[in-house]
Design a protein around this motif. Structure first.
Motif, PDB file in Angstrom:
ATOM      1  N   THR A   1       9.925  35.177 117.394  1.00  0.00           N
ATOM      2  CA  THR A   1       9.058  34.269 118.139  1.00  0.00           C
ATOM      3  C   THR A   1       8.683  34.951 119.432  1.00  0.00           C
ATOM      4  O   THR A   1       9.495  35.640 120.046  1.00  0.00           O
ATOM      5  N   ARG A   2       7.454  34.728 119.848  1.00  0.00           N
ATOM      6  CA  ARG A   2       6.960  35.376 121.054  1.00  0.00           C
ATOM      7  C   ARG A   2       6.436  34.285 121.964  1.00  0.00           C
ATOM      8  O   ARG A   2       5.602  33.498 121.557  1.00  0.00           O
ATOM      9  N   ASP A   3       6.940  34.245 123.191  1.00  0.00           N
ATOM     10  CA  ASP A   3       6.531  33.209 124.134  1.00  0.00           C
ATOM     11  C   ASP A   3       5.896  33.895 125.343  1.00  0.00           C
ATOM     12  O   ASP A   3       6.552  34.673 126.025  1.00  0.00           O
TER      13      ASP A   3
ATOM     14  N   LYS B   1      13.061  45.129 121.640  1.00  0.00           N
ATOM     15  CA  LYS B   1      12.171  44.402 120.731  1.00  0.00           C
ATOM     16  C   LYS B   1      12.983  43.952 119.522  1.00  0.00           C
ATOM     17  O   LYS B   1      13.950  44.611 119.140  1.00  0.00           O
ATOM     18  N   PRO B   2      12.604  42.828 118.897  1.00  0.00           N
ATOM     19  CA  PRO B   2      13.404  42.295 117.791  1.00  0.00           C
ATOM     20  C   PRO B   2      13.624  43.307 116.671  1.00  0.00           C
ATOM     21  O   PRO B   2      14.683  43.342 116.061  1.00  0.00           O
ATOM     22  N   ASP B   3      12.607  44.152 116.395  1.00  0.00           N
ATOM     23  CA  ASP B   3      12.775  45.115 115.295  1.00  0.00           C
ATOM     24  C   ASP B   3      13.368  46.450 115.771  1.00  0.00           C
ATOM     25  O   ASP B   3      13.463  47.403 115.010  1.00  0.00           O
TER      26      ASP B   3
ATOM     27  N   PHE C   1      -2.378  38.373 138.781  1.00  0.00           N
ATOM     28  CA  PHE C   1      -1.743  37.677 137.666  1.00  0.00           C
ATOM     29  C   PHE C   1      -0.448  38.377 137.265  1.00  0.00           C
ATOM     30  O   PHE C   1      -0.362  39.607 137.285  1.00  0.00           O
ATOM     31  N   LEU C   2       0.511  37.557 136.913  1.00  0.00           N
ATOM     32  CA  LEU C   2       1.807  38.035 136.431  1.00  0.00           C
ATOM     33  C   LEU C   2       1.965  37.483 135.017  1.00  0.00           C
ATOM     34  O   LEU C   2       2.110  36.278 134.829  1.00  0.00           O
ATOM     35  N   ASP C   3       1.839  38.381 134.035  1.00  0.00           N
ATOM     36  CA  ASP C   3       1.919  37.966 132.620  1.00  0.00           C
ATOM     37  C   ASP C   3       3.273  38.346 132.052  1.00  0.00           C
ATOM     38  O   ASP C   3       3.694  39.500 132.202  1.00  0.00           O
ATOM     39  N   ILE C   4       3.918  37.389 131.402  1.00  0.00           N
ATOM     40  CA  ILE C   4       5.256  37.637 130.858  1.00  0.00           C
ATOM     41  C   ILE C   4       5.269  37.299 129.375  1.00  0.00           C
ATOM     42  O   ILE C   4       4.698  36.287 128.954  1.00  0.00           O
ATOM     43  N   THR C   5       5.901  38.150 128.588  1.00  0.00           N
ATOM     44  CA  THR C   5       6.119  37.854 127.171  1.00  0.00           C
ATOM     45  C   THR C   5       7.606  37.975 126.877  1.00  0.00           C
ATOM     46  O   THR C   5       8.231  38.979 127.239  1.00  0.00           O
ATOM     47  N   LEU C   6       8.164  36.958 126.258  1.00  0.00           N
ATOM     48  CA  LEU C   6       9.573  36.981 125.854  1.00  0.00           C
ATOM     49  C   LEU C   6       9.632  36.953 124.330  1.00  0.00           C
ATOM     50  O   LEU C   6       8.942  36.154 123.699  1.00  0.00           O
ATOM     51  N   TRP C   7      10.451  37.836 123.760  1.00  0.00           N
ATOM     52  CA  TRP C   7      10.674  37.816 122.311  1.00  0.00           C
ATOM     53  C   TRP C   7      11.893  36.958 122.033  1.00  0.00           C
ATOM     54  O   TRP C   7      12.931  37.116 122.676  1.00  0.00           O
ATOM     55  N   ASN C   8      11.823  36.088 121.057  1.00  0.00           N
ATOM     56  CA  ASN C   8      12.947  35.214 120.691  1.00  0.00           C
ATOM     57  C   ASN C   8      13.668  34.696 121.929  1.00  0.00           C
ATOM     58  O   ASN C   8      14.851  34.990 122.143  1.00  0.00           O
ATOM     59  N   PRO C   9      12.959  33.943 122.807  1.00  0.00           N
ATOM     60  CA  PRO C   9      13.573  33.581 124.090  1.00  0.00           C
ATOM     61  C   PRO C   9      14.888  32.816 123.939  1.00  0.00           C
ATOM     62  O   PRO C   9      15.019  31.987 123.046  1.00  0.00           O
ATOM     63  N   LYS C  10      15.815  33.137 124.839  1.00  0.00           N
ATOM     64  CA  LYS C  10      17.105  32.418 124.851  1.00  0.00           C
ATOM     65  C   LYS C  10      16.878  31.009 125.388  1.00  0.00           C
ATOM     66  O   LYS C  10      17.348  30.033 124.839  1.00  0.00           O
ATOM     67  N   ASN C  11      16.148  30.964 126.528  1.00  0.00           N
ATOM     68  CA  ASN C  11      15.821  29.661 127.113  1.00  0.00           C
ATOM     69  C   ASN C  11      14.526  29.835 127.903  1.00  0.00           C
ATOM     70  O   ASN C  11      14.543  30.125 129.104  1.00  0.00           O
TER      71      ASN C  11
END
Ligand code: AMP
Ligand code: MG
Length: 350
Positions: A25-27, A208-210, A37-47
């Motif tokens: 999952t990507r958030d 990264k997840p993979d 701008f501050l862009d953030i991407t989290l993979w499989n976020p914990k919270n």
């Protein structure tokens, strides 16, 4: 006159998007901070929600220390001080001492005391009837630049002392790199994995997840809406400076936001963009990469490569416990890069 800045100077945007990618999952979300701008991407976020809130709080806290336009910031305190020491936070002390070190290493190409010239040129928020400043105004502003800054202190008590009471500083070329490292440490400490992009600086944290390397796109400086290549990195921060980021076109000539302290004018080196990779996502490393990207853009390819090969620079990298790599796109379109970058950089076919 046509003006263009990367920013619509408005609000804090908080856009959240959940995108599925295989089993991962990507958030992604965007904040507005430090005038960009501050862009953030989290993979499989914990919270994701708590991590977003913590990130926003920390980004605002850093902006409130490092911004020259916030009256209560450390930078405003330094700027309004006389010759007595100004008490500052550890964050400001690290940014100023990194700036001082990069100033020394680059023979003054990077100089945070260039603030009077940055304000005079006013490229970041140009008025409707913007025009380049007159030569005598540039000479007067240059006379206010070049003062020295001494940083002292340790363990929670720091101060900055100016050699000239007229000195004013602008941490615009170092603060976002510092914040990139600080926010990446924050996400990593919360067990998050992902990347963030902050006004020309990209930091990766976790994995990264993979398990593959992160791809960091490098903008085409001749067409900044597209990418010209990518860096495959497993750690660290990439800081890129270019004349395409913020500029004003006036009477057929482009005036960008990076000032050559030696001339008082927007720099005119042989570079269209200067990219610096540093192997560690820490605030100190991020500040160094950010300041170096601005400095190298001013210095040009040849002098920057001489810097990279110098003993002083190697010792500096050793003292930070980091590896650096340089990636330059010259104004004639050719690429110049250090050997470690050629192993991880891929040019896109157009
Ligand atoms: P960057 O986008 O990281 O290259 O930083 C550019 C910003 O740094 C500008 O918008 C100014 O606020 C500031 N700046 C411009 N020229 C210089 C310079 N020669 N040394 C230090 N800071 C600079
Ligand atoms: Mg910079």
């Amino acid at each position: 006159m046509r003006t263009k800045t990367a920013i619509a100077a408005i609000i804090i945007l908080l856009i959240s998007a959940l995108v599925s990618c295989g089993s991962a999952t990507r958030d992604s979300f965007t904040l507005f901070s430090m005038d960009t701008f501050l862009d953030i991407t989290l993979w499989n976020p914990k919270n994701a929600e708590e991590s977003k809130t913590a990130c926003e709080t920390e980004a605002n806290r850093l902006e409130n220390l490092l911004s020259a336009t916030i009256d209560t910031s450390d930078v405003s305190a330094i700027n309004s001080a006389g010759l007595s020491p100004t008490a500052v936070s550890r964050e400001t002390a690290v940014c100023v001492s990194t700036a001082t070190k990069i100033n020394e290493l680059t023979s003054g190409a990077y100089d945070v005391t260039v603030a009077p010239l940055v304000n005079l040129w006013d490229i970041a928020h140009p008025s409707e009837n913007w025009a380049p400043p007159a030569d005598d105004e540039i000479v007067s502003a240059m006379a206010l630049c070049g003062g020295k800054l001494a940083v002292t202190g340790s363990d929670g008590s720091y101060s900055v002392t100016k050699s000239d009471e007229n000195t004013k500083i602008d941490l615009g070329g170092v603060g976002k790199g510092y914040a990139c490292g600080a926010l990446s440490e924050l996400f990593a400490s919360r067990g998050e994995n992902g990347f963030l992009s902050y006004g020309g600086n990209v930091a990766v944290f976790g994995k990264k997840p993979d398990g593959s390397a992160f791809s960091v796109g490098v903008k085409d400086p001749f067409d900044p809406s597209s990418l010209t290549g990518k860096l495959s990195i497993r750690s660290g921060i990439v800081a890129v400076s270019g004349g395409y980021e913020r500029y004003v076109d006036y009477n057929g000539k482009r005036y960008h936001h990076i000032i050559d302290p030696a001339t008082g004018y927007p720099s005119e080196s042989d570079l269209a963009s200067a990219g610096i990779w540093v192997s560690v996502s820490s605030p100190e490393a991020g500040a160094a990469a950010d300041a170096l990207s601005t400095a190298c853009f001013v210095l040009g390819a040849e002098k920057s490569m001489e810097l990279y090969d110098s003993e002083e620079f190697k010792n500096y990298a050793k003292s930070l416990g980091c590896e650096f790599g340089f990636l330059f796109i010259k104004a004639d379109g050719t690429l110049v890069m250090t050997d470690n970058i050629s192993e991880i950089y891929t040019t896109f076919e157009k």
